[in-house]
Design an enzyme around this catalytic site. Structure first.
Site, short mmCIF file in Angstrom:
data_model
loop_
_atom_site.label_atom_id
_atom_site.label_comp_id
_atom_site.label_asym_id
_atom_site.label_seq_id
_atom_site.Cartn_x
_atom_site.Cartn_y
_atom_site.Cartn_z
N LYS A 14 0.83 -1.15 -0.22
CA LYS A 14 -0.18 0.06 -0.07
C LYS A 14 0.76 1.12 -0.06
O LYS A 14 0.48 2.09 -0.98
CB LYS A 14 -0.97 -0.02 1.26
CG LYS A 14 -1.87 -0.91 1.48
CD LYS A 14 -2.83 -0.84 2.46
CE LYS A 14 -2.16 -0.77 3.89
NZ LYS A 14 -1.54 -1.99 4.34
N ARG A 90 -9.04 1.15 9.28
CA ARG A 90 -8.38 0.10 9.56
C ARG A 90 -9.70 -0.60 10.52
O ARG A 90 -9.46 -1.98 10.83
CB ARG A 90 -7.32 -0.04 10.63
CG ARG A 90 -5.98 -0.23 9.72
CD ARG A 90 -4.78 0.00 10.77
NE ARG A 90 -3.67 -0.83 10.45
CZ ARG A 90 -2.58 -0.45 9.96
NH1 ARG A 90 -2.65 0.81 9.24
NH2 ARG A 90 -1.68 -0.97 9.52
N ARG A 129 11.69 -6.63 5.70
CA ARG A 129 11.44 -5.18 5.62
C ARG A 129 12.39 -4.40 6.85
O ARG A 129 12.88 -3.27 6.66
CB ARG A 129 10.22 -4.65 5.59
CG ARG A 129 9.74 -3.37 5.51
CD ARG A 129 8.18 -3.28 5.09
NE ARG A 129 7.46 -3.48 6.36
CZ ARG A 129 6.19 -2.91 6.51
NH1 ARG A 129 5.58 -2.58 5.45
NH2 ARG A 129 5.61 -3.19 7.51
N ARG A 131 11.47 -3.05 9.76
CA ARG A 131 11.02 -2.09 10.57
C ARG A 131 10.94 -2.61 12.09
O ARG A 131 10.93 -3.54 12.22
CB ARG A 131 9.56 -1.66 10.09
CG ARG A 131 9.15 -0.27 9.97
CD ARG A 131 8.04 0.04 9.13
NE ARG A 131 6.95 -0.50 9.72
CZ ARG A 131 5.62 -0.38 9.37
NH1 ARG A 131 5.36 0.03 8.17
NH2 ARG A 131 4.56 -0.80 10.01
N ARG A 142 -0.04 -8.65 14.06
CA ARG A 142 -0.57 -7.54 13.11
C ARG A 142 -1.68 -8.31 12.20
O ARG A 142 -2.47 -7.68 11.67
CB ARG A 142 0.47 -6.62 12.53
CG ARG A 142 1.00 -5.80 13.26
CD ARG A 142 2.56 -5.42 12.93
NE ARG A 142 2.20 -4.33 11.77
CZ ARG A 142 2.63 -4.02 10.72
NH1 ARG A 142 4.00 -4.63 10.37
NH2 ARG A 142 2.46 -2.95 9.62
P1 AMP Z 1 1.34 0.88 9.17
O1 AMP Z 1 2.46 1.70 8.98
O2 AMP Z 1 0.06 1.47 8.44
O3 AMP Z 1 1.65 -0.55 9.07
O4 AMP Z 1 0.89 1.19 10.62
C1 AMP Z 1 1.99 0.77 11.77
C2 AMP Z 1 1.27 0.75 12.97
O5 AMP Z 1 0.53 1.96 13.46
C3 AMP Z 1 -0.01 -0.31 12.96
O6 AMP Z 1 0.37 -1.57 13.40
C4 AMP Z 1 -0.91 0.32 14.39
O7 AMP Z 1 -0.49 -0.16 15.68
C5 AMP Z 1 -0.95 1.93 13.95
N1 AMP Z 1 -1.86 2.15 12.97
C6 AMP Z 1 -1.63 2.66 11.87
N2 AMP Z 1 -2.60 3.25 11.36
C7 AMP Z 1 -3.46 2.92 12.10
C8 AMP Z 1 -5.07 3.21 12.22
N3 AMP Z 1 -5.71 3.61 11.17
N4 AMP Z 1 -5.83 2.80 13.26
C9 AMP Z 1 -5.00 2.23 14.51
N5 AMP Z 1 -3.82 2.06 14.30
C10 AMP Z 1 -3.07 2.38 13.27
#
Ligand code: AMP
Length: 187
Positions: A14, A90, A129, A131, A142
């Site tokens: 994404k 989400r 990755r 991270r 996740r």
């Molecule tokens: P991402 O970079 O989108 O994979 O997000 C990394 C982490 O940030 C996720 O595992 C969540 O802990 C938090 N996070 C990001 N976007 C959201 C969201 N829309 N709602 C809740 N937690 C989020």
């Protein structure tokens, strides 16, 4: 003007695709994960709160995330150029809050791009990755959170006739082309 949500499991690409489309068409890329990681590295109150969830692979509470999105989507660049939402919504409450906000702002969604990737490919990508939240236990958590809380949004947007499913494995450029086609962009 593009108003789109990118949906899909962690590791679906994404972020990669959102950045490509955002740069090419000069549309604001809004990644809640990026916003939260910036807050964590700045050590703000939001960052401290978010880190405790992110480290475990859990979702940051809806009201916190919805607040962030409300503020960001109310900015003038979004009014002018639209948005690419990456990692939001989400959960169903987030999707409902987004509907309400977009209708208040008079900015209907064009499409929801669902990037679909096989499970083994996801784990392989996330492990490579590197991270902070990409350790094996956190990845497993996740994925579980994605299936329980985020995957229901596929039906939610499908029922609204907004969903376009794109297979997210293969050449990055080819996948970008499919997204452009789905969005009715020239390419
Ligand atoms: P991402 O970079 O989108 O994979 O997000 C990394 C982490 O940030 C996720 O595992 C969540 O802990 C938090 N996070 C990001 N976007 C959201 C969201 N829309 N709602 C809740 N937690 C989020």
């Amino acid at each position: 003007m593009i108003r789109v949500v990118f949906l899909g499991p962690p590791g679906a690409g994404k972020g990669t695709q959102a950045v490509r489309i955002a740069e090419k068409y000069n549309v604001p890329h809004i990644s809640t994960g990026d916003i939260l990681r910036a807050a964590v590295s700045e050590g703000t109150e939001l960052g401290k709160l978010a880190k405790s969830y992110m480290d475990k692979g859990e979702l940051v509470p809806d009201e916190v995330i919805i607040g962030i999105i409300k503020e960001r989507l109310s900015q003038p660049d979004v009014k002018e150029r639209g948005f690419i939402l990456d990692g939001f919504p989400r959960t169903l409450p987030q999707a409902e809050a987004l509907d309400e906000l977009l209708s208040e702002l008079n900015m209907p969604l064009d499409k929801v791009i669902y990037l679909n990737v096989d499970d083994e490919e996801i784990v392989k990508r996330l492990l490579s990755r590197g991270r902070a939240d990409d350790t094996e236990d956190v990845i497993r958590k996740r994925l579980e959170v994605y299936r329980k809380q985020t995957a229901p949004l596929i039906d939610y947007y499908s029922e609204k006739c907004l969903l376009v499913e794109i297979y997210g494995v293969g050449d990055v450029e080819e996948i970008t082309k499919k997204i452009e086609e789905a969005l009715g962009l020239e390419g």
